[in-house]
Design a protein around this motif. Structure first.
Motif, PDB file in Angstrom:
ATOM      1  N   SER A 149      -6.294 -29.842   9.981  1.00 45.07           N
ATOM      2  CA  SER A 149      -6.170 -29.190   8.445  1.00 45.07           C
ATOM      3  C   SER A 149      -4.709 -29.369   8.595  1.00 45.07           C
ATOM      4  O   SER A 149      -4.100 -29.518   7.348  1.00 45.07           O
ATOM      5  CB  SER A 149      -6.737 -27.947   8.205  1.00 45.07           C
ATOM      6  OG  SER A 149      -6.115 -26.869   9.246  1.00 45.07           O
ATOM      7  N   LEU A 150      -3.869 -29.234   9.703  1.00 42.56           N
ATOM      8  CA  LEU A 150      -2.448 -29.152   9.755  1.00 42.56           C
ATOM      9  C   LEU A 150      -1.775 -30.511   9.642  1.00 42.56           C
ATOM     10  O   LEU A 150      -0.594 -30.815   9.475  1.00 42.56           O
ATOM     11  CB  LEU A 150      -2.029 -28.197  10.940  1.00 42.56           C
ATOM     12  CG  LEU A 150      -2.339 -26.792  10.908  1.00 42.56           C
ATOM     13  CD1 LEU A 150      -1.867 -26.231  12.148  1.00 42.56           C
ATOM     14  CD2 LEU A 150      -1.422 -26.288   9.736  1.00 42.56           C
ATOM     15  N   LEU A 151      -2.559 -31.424  10.002  1.00 45.60           N
ATOM     16  CA  LEU A 151      -2.126 -32.840   9.951  1.00 45.60           C
ATOM     17  C   LEU A 151      -1.374 -33.362   8.699  1.00 45.60           C
ATOM     18  O   LEU A 151      -0.243 -33.819   8.721  1.00 45.60           O
ATOM     19  CB  LEU A 151      -2.883 -33.875  10.508  1.00 45.60           C
ATOM     20  CG  LEU A 151      -3.480 -33.886  12.141  1.00 45.60           C
ATOM     21  CD1 LEU A 151      -4.531 -34.777  12.347  1.00 45.60           C
ATOM     22  CD2 LEU A 151      -2.383 -33.560  13.042  1.00 45.60           C
ATOM     23  N   ALA A 152      -2.034 -33.069   7.529  1.00 38.23           N
ATOM     24  CA  ALA A 152      -1.501 -33.574   6.340  1.00 38.23           C
ATOM     25  C   ALA A 152      -0.221 -32.716   6.006  1.00 38.23           C
ATOM     26  O   ALA A 152       0.606 -33.113   5.419  1.00 38.23           O
ATOM     27  CB  ALA A 152      -2.740 -33.157   5.214  1.00 38.23           C
ATOM     28  N   VAL A 153      -0.267 -31.273   6.499  1.00 36.09           N
ATOM     29  CA  VAL A 153       0.937 -30.610   6.392  1.00 36.09           C
ATOM     30  C   VAL A 153       2.097 -31.206   6.783  1.00 36.09           C
ATOM     31  O   VAL A 153       3.107 -31.082   6.226  1.00 36.09           O
ATOM     32  CB  VAL A 153       0.704 -29.188   7.053  1.00 36.09           C
ATOM     33  CG1 VAL A 153       1.678 -28.216   6.749  1.00 36.09           C
ATOM     34  CG2 VAL A 153      -0.401 -28.508   6.064  1.00 36.09           C
ATOM     35  N   GLY A 154       1.937 -31.515   8.254  1.00 34.01           N
ATOM     36  CA  GLY A 154       3.015 -32.147   8.824  1.00 34.01           C
ATOM     37  C   GLY A 154       3.524 -33.389   8.380  1.00 34.01           C
ATOM     38  O   GLY A 154       4.727 -33.610   8.105  1.00 34.01           O
ATOM     39  N   ALA A 155       2.450 -34.293   7.893  1.00 37.22           N
ATOM     40  CA  ALA A 155       2.749 -35.401   7.170  1.00 37.22           C
ATOM     41  C   ALA A 155       3.612 -35.172   5.802  1.00 37.22           C
ATOM     42  O   ALA A 155       4.465 -36.136   5.591  1.00 37.22           O
ATOM     43  CB  ALA A 155       1.586 -36.308   6.952  1.00 37.22           C
ATOM     44  N   ASN A 156       3.106 -34.168   4.914  1.00 39.66           N
ATOM     45  CA  ASN A 156       3.907 -34.044   3.907  1.00 39.66           C
ATOM     46  C   ASN A 156       5.191 -33.756   4.068  1.00 39.66           C
ATOM     47  O   ASN A 156       6.222 -33.979   3.093  1.00 39.66           O
ATOM     48  CB  ASN A 156       3.134 -32.968   2.913  1.00 39.66           C
ATOM     49  CG  ASN A 156       1.918 -33.397   2.103  1.00 39.66           C
ATOM     50  OD1 ASN A 156       1.814 -34.532   1.662  1.00 39.66           O
ATOM     51  ND2 ASN A 156       0.808 -32.840   2.106  1.00 39.66           N
ATOM     52  N   SER A 157       5.374 -32.706   5.005  1.00 39.30           N
ATOM     53  CA  SER A 157       6.962 -32.467   5.386  1.00 39.30           C
ATOM     54  C   SER A 157       7.635 -33.396   5.858  1.00 39.30           C
ATOM     55  O   SER A 157       8.824 -33.688   5.229  1.00 39.30           O
ATOM     56  CB  SER A 157       6.829 -31.240   6.193  1.00 39.30           C
ATOM     57  OG  SER A 157       6.437 -30.098   5.628  1.00 39.30           O
TER      58      SER A 157
END
Length: 434
Positions: A149-157
């Motif tokens: 779930s956090l991979l998309a957060v890192g990619a967006n940042s």
């Protein structure tokens, strides 16, 4: 620096000089700082709060996060785990808080936060009576879901921050890549203490590069107060039964994330299973300090998965070093100019620092599954929970046929879906495969 002091940062209770602890603590704060204040920024804007009130809530969010982290690190009675966990304002409650704030009042949000926090705190204190349903394979599956779930957060940042006008622009790619490579190279060529602050080194390199490329806006520092007292009870609590019930459900979702995070930090940082009293104390902090957050006008706090990833990657578990980060967070709340300065770090820099940390959580989940064994039963629980949880929430419109409360809990929260399915499967599937 002596070899002994360098090794102590990898010990839960080792003595570390303050000068060596501060950079490690600052590294943890920079990893979660923007995510900690963003829910309050969004909620204040949606609820139409004036700029002065919004600034006070952001200030309080930093103080509450610091208090929660300190209590987590240094338990008070049975409240706190003693594990190297960083607490902060949770995104999980944002949608429900917006709905309640726009349909009732901001005071109704505060009432929900206070009551729901007490309920979760009590559930934490009595966790030994219900925690048996959280078997090792359930915990491993939830940890894996948190990582994904956090991979998309890192990619967006990495691309500049979701919704940014320059999202995916070349300068964001350049800064994010340089930051990531700097973290990796510094980690490979250094040893001991310096290896532990590789993320901070990459962040500094990325920040300097972003300044040179004109990506840093220092205008936010203008007119910022040097020191300001926190605002206690900025809103009068209101208690709406229907809103409270819906919020308590979200608290249970937040509890599942805390269970996964706490389990992951024990497995990856301390190389041992989590103890019952640690899990109970971690949930108690999640609840009771969330109620305190409500008294300061903030939404609930929870454990921050990005910091669990930082522990997994660096193996730094020393409570004192992480505690210095909590103190820095409190000071950032008391001295708004400090917090304002930290907000100038571009999203691309944070993405370059965190993308590998989030991947580490995924791998940690796989390692936990390996320890559980790859029996048909365990494979079924993990595979079905992850495929439905991760797959269905990628198509959140599927949940439109359900009531608002169901959509707010499950539609975009894969961790909640994975947890519920894993628990159900763990209860109904026969344990004797013969």
């Amino acid at each position: 620096m002596t070899k002994a002091s360098a090794e102590n940062i990898y010990q839960l209770d080792g003595r570390v000089p303050l000068g060596q602890a501060i950079p490690v603590g600052l590294q943890h704060i920079l990893a979660m700082f923007v995510a900690n204040i963003t829910p309050m920024i969004i909620l204040a804007n949606v609820c139409g709060l004036d700029q002065l009130t919004a600034a006070k809530l952001i200030q309080n969010a930093m103080i509450v996060a610091g208090i929660g982290t300190l209590v987590q690190l240094c338990p008070i009675w049975k409240i706190g785990s003693g594990l190297p966990i960083v607490m902060g304002i949770s995104f999980t409650f944002l949608n429900s808080a917006i709905f309640i704030g726009t349909n009732y009042s901001y005071g109704a949000i505060i009432g929900c936060v206070i009551v729901g926090g007490i309920i979760e705190g009590l559930l934490g204190l009595f966790a030994k009576y219900w925690m048996k349903i959280i078997s090792p394979i359930v915990a491993a599956t939830v940890v894996t879901a948190i990582g994904f779930s956090l991979l998309a957060v890192g990619a967006n940042s990495f691309a500049g921050g979701q919704g940014a006008a320059d999202f995916g622009a070349a300068h964001n790619w350049i800064v994010g890549t340089v930051t990531l490579v700097s973290c990796l190279v510094f980690s490979l060529v250094t040893k001991g203490y310096f290896k532990a602050i590789s993320v901070l080194f990459g962040l500094i390199v990325g920040y300097i590069l972003s300044i040179c490329m004109g990506m840093v806006d220092f205008s936010v520092l203008q007119g910022t107060k040097i020191i300001a007292a926190p605002a206690f009870l900025p809103f009068k609590p209101e208690f709406n039964l229907g809103a409270i019930i819906s919020f308590v459900v979200i608290y249970l979702v937040s509890a599942t994330e805390t269970i996964g995070d706490s389990t992951a930090v024990a497995e990856t940082g301390l190389n041992r299973p989590i103890q019952e009293k640690e899990l109970s104390g971690s949930l108690a902090v999640d609840g009771f300090v969330s109620s305190i957050a409500g008294l300061f006008g903030c939404t609930p706090i929870t454990s921050f998965s990005q910091n669990i990833g930082l522990v997994a990657m660096t193996k730094v578990v020393n409570r004192f070093t992480i505690g210095t980060g909590a103190v820095i967070m409190i000071l950032a709340g008391l001295f708004p100019v400090v917090g304002a300065a930290l907000t100038t770090v571009p999203q691309a820099v944070l993405g370059g620092c965190t993308i590998m940390m989030f991947g580490t959580i995924v791998v940690a989940g796989f390692q936990m599954m390996g320890k559980c064994g790859y029996s048909n039963r365990n494979i079924t629980i993990a595979a079905l929970s992850l495929s439905i949880g991760l797959g269905f929430t990628q198509c959140s419109e599927m949940f439109n046929i359900f009531p608002q409360i169901v959509r707010s809990v499950f539609a975009e929260n894969c961790v909640a879906v994975v947890f519920v399915l894993a628990v159900i499967l763990n209860l109904v599937l026969p344990k004797d495969e013969k």
